[in-house]
Enzyme design. Structure first.
Site, PDB file in Angstrom:
ATOM      1  N   LYS A   1      -5.618   0.614  -6.491  1.00 35.11           N
ATOM      2  CA  LYS A   1      -6.088   0.408  -7.863  1.00 35.11           C
ATOM      3  C   LYS A   1      -7.486   0.984  -8.042  1.00 35.11           C
ATOM      4  O   LYS A   1      -8.325   0.872  -7.149  1.00 35.11           O
ATOM      5  CB  LYS A   1      -6.101  -1.094  -8.178  1.00 35.11           C
ATOM      6  CG  LYS A   1      -4.708  -1.704  -8.159  1.00 35.11           C
ATOM      7  CD  LYS A   1      -4.755  -3.223  -8.081  1.00 35.11           C
ATOM      8  CE  LYS A   1      -3.356  -3.781  -7.852  1.00 35.11           C
ATOM      9  NZ  LYS A   1      -3.396  -5.199  -7.440  1.00 35.11           N
TER      10      LYS A   1
ATOM     11  N   ARG B   1      -3.867 -14.734  -1.800  1.00 41.97           N
ATOM     12  CA  ARG B   1      -5.296 -14.676  -1.473  1.00 41.97           C
ATOM     13  C   ARG B   1      -6.062 -14.348  -2.751  1.00 41.97           C
ATOM     14  O   ARG B   1      -5.450 -14.064  -3.773  1.00 41.97           O
ATOM     15  CB  ARG B   1      -5.524 -13.567  -0.453  1.00 41.97           C
ATOM     16  CG  ARG B   1      -4.895 -12.253  -0.936  1.00 41.97           C
ATOM     17  CD  ARG B   1      -5.329 -11.039  -0.198  1.00 41.97           C
ATOM     18  NE  ARG B   1      -4.471  -9.897  -0.483  1.00 41.97           N
ATOM     19  CZ  ARG B   1      -4.591  -9.080  -1.517  1.00 41.97           C
ATOM     20  NH1 ARG B   1      -5.531  -9.296  -2.413  1.00 41.97           N
ATOM     21  NH2 ARG B   1      -3.766  -8.063  -1.696  1.00 41.97           N
TER      22      ARG B   1
ATOM     23  N   LYS C   1      15.766  -1.355  -8.311  1.00 40.52           N
ATOM     24  CA  LYS C   1      15.771  -0.386  -9.406  1.00 40.52           C
ATOM     25  C   LYS C   1      14.380   0.217  -9.517  1.00 40.52           C
ATOM     26  O   LYS C   1      13.376  -0.461  -9.366  1.00 40.52           O
ATOM     27  CB  LYS C   1      16.150  -1.103 -10.710  1.00 40.52           C
ATOM     28  CG  LYS C   1      16.202  -0.166 -11.904  1.00 40.52           C
ATOM     29  CD  LYS C   1      17.112  -0.691 -13.012  1.00 40.52           C
ATOM     30  CE  LYS C   1      17.213   0.361 -14.119  1.00 40.52           C
ATOM     31  NZ  LYS C   1      17.778   1.639 -13.596  1.00 40.52           N
TER      32      LYS C   1
ATOM     33  N   GLU D   1       2.432 -10.377  -8.844  1.00 42.37           N
ATOM     34  CA  GLU D   1       2.481  -9.028  -9.388  1.00 42.37           C
ATOM     35  C   GLU D   1       3.827  -8.722 -10.029  1.00 42.37           C
ATOM     36  O   GLU D   1       4.880  -9.086  -9.490  1.00 42.37           O
ATOM     37  CB  GLU D   1       2.197  -8.003  -8.270  1.00 42.37           C
ATOM     38  CG  GLU D   1       0.796  -8.153  -7.690  1.00 42.37           C
ATOM     39  CD  GLU D   1       0.373  -6.946  -6.857  1.00 42.37           C
ATOM     40  OE1 GLU D   1      -0.834  -6.684  -6.782  1.00 42.37           O
ATOM     41  OE2 GLU D   1       1.265  -6.274  -6.293  1.00 42.37           O
TER      42      GLU D   1
ATOM     43  N   GLY E   1       0.787  -1.231   0.000  1.00 46.79           N
ATOM     44  CA  GLY E   1       0.000   0.000   0.000  1.00 46.79           C
ATOM     45  C   GLY E   1       0.813   1.272   0.000  1.00 46.79           C
ATOM     46  O   GLY E   1       0.295   2.335   0.301  1.00 46.79           O
ATOM     47  N   GLY E   2       2.089   1.197  -0.352  1.00 48.76           N
ATOM     48  CA  GLY E   2       2.877   2.423  -0.520  1.00 48.76           C
ATOM     49  C   GLY E   2       3.572   2.889   0.733  1.00 48.76           C
ATOM     50  O   GLY E   2       4.424   3.778   0.677  1.00 48.76           O
TER      51      GLY E   2
ATOM     52  N   ARG F   1     -13.545   0.224  -9.607  1.00 47.16           N
ATOM     53  CA  ARG F   1     -13.868   0.147  -8.184  1.00 47.16           C
ATOM     54  C   ARG F   1     -14.607   1.418  -7.799  1.00 47.16           C
ATOM     55  O   ARG F   1     -14.010   2.496  -7.728  1.00 47.16           O
ATOM     56  CB  ARG F   1     -12.593   0.057  -7.344  1.00 47.16           C
ATOM     57  CG  ARG F   1     -11.775  -1.181  -7.619  1.00 47.16           C
ATOM     58  CD  ARG F   1     -10.727  -1.306  -6.537  1.00 47.16           C
ATOM     59  NE  ARG F   1      -9.740  -2.324  -6.879  1.00 47.16           N
ATOM     60  CZ  ARG F   1      -8.787  -2.727  -6.052  1.00 47.16           C
ATOM     61  NH1 ARG F   1      -8.677  -2.178  -4.846  1.00 47.16           N
ATOM     62  NH2 ARG F   1      -7.923  -3.661  -6.423  1.00 47.16           N
TER      63      ARG F   1
END
Lengths: 459, 160, 459, 160
Positions: free
Chosen positions: C241, C296, C205, C279, C168-169, C343
């Site tokens: 997202k 999940r 990177k 991902e 989540g950043g 969403r």
């Protein structure tokens, strides 16, 4: 006039099919004009169209069936084309003609084709000549009870009398023996005359335990005809379909291909264009017999859309714009999975009494494989003036068993409060072993609803 | 449609005490409802039906909706002497028999039953709309050349 | 314990994913138990489950994250298995372990696999060893700013610092030149420590204009692994997202097959089971680099379901029951058409401030190709305690262009009144030429939201 | 759950004037709301949540729904001297320390703060639930051995 991109389309209909056509137009970037009666002022199609015009009072004859009002609305809104939906004016050749003379594209077959298909015994004769299997029957309109007796004698009982201009069961009579023929002939004529302003009736062999199977057709204006597989619509009550599915559990690839081939040839010869449905009865031996052509989009078109991936309503519009089927379909028609539709009606699930009124709670099921076509919403009012269809609940599964289980859970999760609906009846149908095993015929509902063997007489 | 025109329409609806009055002019539309509370809706074309799901008297706070119904209280008293002439058919409204000709009637003019008030063109046919009561034309609600839908109010006539 | 048919499943989650799991269970004939906090008493998952148990107050830590309450609820309801959904306890290896020791099947990977995938730099090392392409970066946790400087010098700037346990950043920092590294390293450590109770950070990177592409995985308990194609999820705001689609417009068959092959081998070696997502970032040259595994089911799983026809949630349950992937999938995975998900969040579309409150009007779009996954309904209240997801609007079209037009009209026909939603933002995204032409990267939203070049200063 | 038990629960809710009281016993559930109107819901398991979408005060006429909330008017007066002891955790309720042993408390008994009232078993752990006020146990709302959810009312204690 039936070519060139449309900028604006008027939808000469109401309810879910009007919303369906608006959806298709939005996806094609075409503006929409809704017409509505005073009873439908707050209907979804009025909200979702770019423009909406009131065309008359609640009574259909003075609104949705009133050709001058609709043409006038089309003229003041300056549309290019009219989509008639189903019912109302959709199979009215005169309306299609008026559209043409008013410089409006009619999104459907040409008037002469509608007219040919509208006169059932002519359509039957045409199809028979083109090699499509038809039921043994009279070669045309029966002139007298005597002629009917003679034809029935050749075919063998039981036979069925039908109105030439008919539909929906009106003007139909099953005749089980010669002694009953004359009085039933008169009844059928009278009912046909009252319902369709034509008392013409014809006669054909009666199949006691038939399946109702129909083929979806798309045809462009350059002679290409494609068959999008079949639907099984045997779950009917008084000729009103309640559940439809695609493909039919009784169909096989060979028979499907055979009928598709014959139909492609026959419909090309009839210069059939746009969408249509060819209805058949299947007898106990799995043989198909042509009954009629419905020269319009049908209520149950979504099940075909789900298994083919083809948008039938958008195809209709693009065909009417003069596009070629080849560029619309972009490849051969293939079937994937199984689809089932339940027509959720505003009616008592036991007495079938219509149940108009305000919907106080409305929650549609969602999640995987569920499609809902509806015009209803929380707090809307189902008017008493039109048909009782509130929503079409359609599911798609990888096979028939998954589709049935999916429909069953979707019915569980469909909440409609404030009115009676057919949802409890649909649950009974889905739960029935005959339905689950694909043993379908048009008497299924009568058996389901039959009272226990010994009904008690009320004192 | 100007604010003054809308104001006049509201006044009309209030005077007559009708349940609802809807006027569409080109892409503009005004709907006024008069059951206890009069709600006014005025939204541009693409949103023209934006508020239709919301019963006007209970309109919620649509988060980012471009236009919100304005509600005004009224006693909604009926005014039986004001008669609305409504369009009996869909078509194009003309106030005069031919372009450039004087209108059939002007506001303030006294009319008798049978007096032609306007023409509605529908499917190339010119349909003359006649007064059904004697009275004074108090308002003309549609501009000449504009389309009208079924039931749209055309004139207000004060019966005398 | 993870075999044999389940009779009853507890769903340790809320919102749309709880309704999604209930739908899957209903289709499989499995009873469901919902758990809910006091704030969710009137939520759809409570209504649609066969049984519902209140497990605590609104605060997640005392309800949806409270392991003893959930296990207790599972015990008093006597369930066979627990589905954790996404978020909350779904990737908590300890919870999966407690389930096992309590004799409950956990519907997800085994605890040790969850643990491996949860420590990002371990997962990255494992995947690199298995031949999956990873970004050049540190080989493990960085011990000091000095070590970070050395590694960054070898790789070349820009580089990105990431929390080992993160997501989540949080704990992430982009470093554009050596001089900035030391202070940003300290910041990242502090933020990671605060957010994940582990201050471990690593470095890799930095790709300035990356696409986010992820592969859906299903794996059974017998070593079979299937890759269900990829999703593109580049439309993100602050790592959340907003729009996802399948397939990715940047993908081709050869690259898809190559990555699928490598992943099958790697995940089989990891003894990965059940569903998961791998991902990747794609750089400007179309090369893919592994980032992490989400062990999940994911929010955006429906787009994969629409293009493959495979029910991922039902597959999860059947895998946990000990069924073989071969019998679940019944044939090779094929892709058909294109799917997009938006969403729909309860938030201001401009300020992104959460917008909890009562939904006074709720009407979901329907008709062809539209799927809605939601727990909301007219008159429900969006509580302020949880995430802002109100509904997932998902469309399926024959190609990307049709899917975009379909989504656009579905957004037009989605009515949510009473709260702010992201629908207007989604319309802006869909209307953007870059989106329409498939030119996507994770900076898309920043560009869309960037103020006009010369912002005026307010007096 | 018998009608008498439900009647007692309604009485309890009315006496205490709480906004809502929900009691689940096995597959039965009663929810009572006390804001102006007290609504009672009593539905068998598969339909247990059937009415949840409908605000009780505005419940529509569900066409063929198997059970319909019964509404009863009450003044909803608060009764501050009646204290509800609620389950702080999910688990199984036991009224006595071991099978066959006498219950920790009986209805009518006077209790002091700290007095153990019952046990809730959660994840094999026995959690003792203690009284927080001094008073007389007026009602015991759950049967021994039954599961309880979070916040479920266990006892009514009349503070003295």
């Amino acid at each position: 006039m039936a070519s060139g991109r449309f900028k604006k389309i008027l939808i000469a209909n109401r309810g879910e099919i009007a919303v369906r056509v608006i959806s298709a137009c939005k996806e094609l970037g075409i503006e929409t004009v809704a017409v509505y009666s005073e009873a439908d002022r707050y209907s979804s199609h009025v909200r979702f169209a770019d423009q909406a015009i009131c065309i008359g009072p609640a009574k259909s004859a003075r609104s949705y069936l009133d050709i001058p009002s609709i043409i006038s609305a089309a003229e003041i809104a300056n549309v290019d084309a009219i989509h008639p939906g189903y019912g109302f004016l959709s199979e009215n050749a005169g309306f299609a003609e008026v559209c043409e003379t008013s410089g409006l594209a009619f999104i459907g077959p040409k008037p002469d084709v509608i007219r040919l298909m509208g006169v059932k015994e002519q359509a039957r004769a045409f199809m028979r000549d083109m090699g499509v299997p038809v039921l043994p029957g009279s070669t045309g309109v029966l002139q007298s009870p005597e002629e009917a007796l003679e034809v029935a004698g050749q075919i063998g009982y039981p036979v069925i009398l039908k109105a030439s201009a008919g539909g929906g069961g009106r003007g139909m009579r099953v005749v089980r023996e010669a002694a009953d023929l004359a009085p039933l002939f008169v009844q059928a004529q009278q009912e046909a005359g009252a319902a369709f302003s034509s008392a013409d009736v014809y006669l054909e062999k009666f199949i006691a335990v038939p399946r109702h199977i129909e083929f979806q057709v798309l045809a462009d204006e350059f002679g290409s005809v494609e068959i999008l597989g079949e639907r099984e619509c045997s779950i009917q009550r008084r000729h009103q379909k309640l559940v439809e599915e695609a493909p039919s559990p009784a169909m096989n690839d060979a028979l499907r291909a055979e009928i598709a081939g014959v139909l492609q040839k026959a419909l090309a010869a009839a210069r059939y264009t746009n969408a249509g449905t060819v209805e058949f009865l299947m007898d106990e031996d799995g043989k198909l017999y042509f009954i009629e052509v419905n020269a319009r989009v049908q209520v149950e078109h979504p099940v075909t859309e789900l298994v083919t991936g083809i948008d039938i309503v958008k195809s209709q519009i693009r065909i009417a714009q003069g596009e070629r089927l080849r560029s619309i379909l972009r490849g051969p028609v293939t079937l994937r999975g199984h689809a089932i539709e339940c027509r959720i009606n505003a009616e008592n699930p036991e007495t079938f009494a219509p149940s108009p009124g305000r919907i106080t709670g409305f929650h549609v099921p969602g999640s995987i494989g569920v499609r809902v076509d509806t015009w209803a919403y929380t707090d809307c009012v189902i008017p008493p003036y039109y048909d009782s269809l509130v929503a079409k609940l359609v599911v798609h599964g990888s096979d028939r068993a998954e589709a049935i289980r999916r429909m069953r859970r979707a019915l569980d999760m469909f909440i409609i409060e404030g009115i009676h609906t057919s949802i409890p009846l649909h649950k009974r149908i889905l739960d029935h072993p005959d339905f689950q095993e694909g043993r379908l015929d048009t008497n299924f509902i009568s058996r389901l609803l039959a009272p226990p063997a010994k009904a008690e007489t009320l004192a | 449609m100007t604010v003054d025109e809308i104001r006049e329409l509201i006044k009309l609806a209030m005077e007559t005490g009708i349940a609802e009055l809807e006027v569409q002019r080109g892409e503009d539309r005004v709907r006024i409802r008069g059951s206890g509370a009069v709600a006014r809706e005025f939204v541009a074309a693409p949103q023209s039906a934006q508020q239709l799901f919301v019963p006007a008297a209970a309109a919620g706070p649509p988060a980012a909706a471009p236009a919100q119904p304005v509600k005004e209280k009224t006693d909604g008293a009926a005014d039986p002497s004001l008669v609305l002439v409504k369009a009996p058919i869909v078509g194009t409204f003309y106030e005069s028999p031919s372009p450039g000709a004087p209108p059939f009637v002007r506001v303030g003019e006294r009319v008798q039953p049978g007096k032609v008030l306007c023409i509605i063109e529908s499917m190339k046919l010119m349909n003359e709309i006649e007064a059904e009561v004697a009275g004074i034309v108090e308002s003309k609600l549609v501009l000449s050349g504009q389309p009208v839908e079924y039931g749209e109010a055309l004139f207000g006539i004060r019966a005398v």
